[in-house]
Motif scaffolding. Structure first.
Motif, PDB file in Angstrom:
ATOM      1  N   TYR A  42      58.326 174.612  47.553  1.00  0.00           N
ATOM      2  CA  TYR A  42      59.172 173.445  47.371  1.00  0.00           C
ATOM      3  C   TYR A  42      58.762 172.772  46.067  1.00  0.00           C
ATOM      4  O   TYR A  42      57.693 173.055  45.523  1.00  0.00           O
ATOM      5  N   ARG A  43      59.583 171.851  45.599  1.00  0.00           N
ATOM      6  CA  ARG A  43      59.220 171.058  44.427  1.00  0.00           C
ATOM      7  C   ARG A  43      59.775 169.655  44.557  1.00  0.00           C
ATOM      8  O   ARG A  43      60.756 169.424  45.264  1.00  0.00           O
ATOM      9  N   TRP A  55      63.676 172.516  48.475  1.00  0.00           N
ATOM     10  CA  TRP A  55      63.268 173.897  48.713  1.00  0.00           C
ATOM     11  C   TRP A  55      63.608 174.749  47.491  1.00  0.00           C
ATOM     12  O   TRP A  55      64.674 174.594  46.887  1.00  0.00           O
ATOM     13  N   VAL A  56      62.703 175.678  47.159  1.00  0.00           N
ATOM     14  CA  VAL A  56      62.876 176.536  45.991  1.00  0.00           C
ATOM     15  C   VAL A  56      63.037 178.008  46.383  1.00  0.00           C
ATOM     16  O   VAL A  56      63.971 178.660  45.941  1.00  0.00           O
ATOM     17  N   TYR A  78      66.375 182.324  47.805  1.00  0.00           N
ATOM     18  CA  TYR A  78      66.159 181.411  46.698  1.00  0.00           C
ATOM     19  C   TYR A  78      67.224 180.331  46.648  1.00  0.00           C
ATOM     20  O   TYR A  78      68.390 180.555  46.998  1.00  0.00           O
ATOM     21  N   VAL A 111      67.424 178.389  40.960  1.00  0.00           N
ATOM     22  CA  VAL A 111      66.346 179.228  40.434  1.00  0.00           C
ATOM     23  C   VAL A 111      66.636 180.710  40.590  1.00  0.00           C
ATOM     24  O   VAL A 111      65.868 181.543  40.086  1.00  0.00           O
ATOM     25  N   ASP A 113      63.128 172.098  35.546  1.00  0.00           N
ATOM     26  CA  ASP A 113      62.195 172.684  36.501  1.00  0.00           C
ATOM     27  C   ASP A 113      60.912 171.867  36.616  1.00  0.00           C
ATOM     28  O   ASP A 113      60.058 172.157  37.458  1.00  0.00           O
ATOM     29  N   TYR A 173      54.981 171.259  42.418  1.00  0.00           N
ATOM     30  CA  TYR A 173      55.353 172.373  43.284  1.00  0.00           C
ATOM     31  C   TYR A 173      54.374 172.467  44.453  1.00  0.00           C
ATOM     32  O   TYR A 173      53.154 172.407  44.254  1.00  0.00           O
TER      33      TYR A 173
END
Length: 114
Positions: A36-37, A46-47, A58, A62, A88, A92
């Motif tokens: 996550y970030r 969520w990443v 994904y 991203v 970005d 993270y």
């Protein structure tokens, strides 16, 4: 269970970084592990996710640039980040799930700037 995230730093736009999430403690089999970030002023998002069977997923933002993977022997999950963009930039976090239980690692800062 403890999760230790590392690998963040300062990188120029278009550059790459690889984040690591090392898992320690007992019972290291998880349903899934995720990255996550959270950017300043934003909610955590969520990443990427890797399931126990190896399937990955994904976020659209991203997809095609980031790759999640794992090394079972090292009990480590990675996030390879390529073609990084200023958007970005975030802290993270890695996360692990087993049934109803969730563990979070501490964050690692990623800054994309020229």
């Amino acid at each position: 269970v403890q999760l230790q995230a590392s690998g963040g730093g300062l990188v120029q736009p278009g550059g790459s970084l690889r984040l690591s999430c090392a898992v320690s403690g007992s019972g290291r089999n998880f349903n899934d592990m995720s990255w996550y970030r959270q950017a300043p002023g934003n909610e955590r998002e969520w990443v990427a996710r890797i399931y126990g069977g190896g399937t990955t997923d994904y976020a659209e933002s991203v997809k095609g640039r980031f790759t999640i993977s794992r090394d079972r022997a090292k009990n480590t999950v990675y996030l390879q980040m390529n073609s990084l963009k200023p958007e970005d930039t975030a802290v993270y976090y890695c996360r692990a799930n087993r049934g109803p239980i969730t563990w979070w690692g501490q964050g690692t800062q990623v800054t994309v700037s020229s």
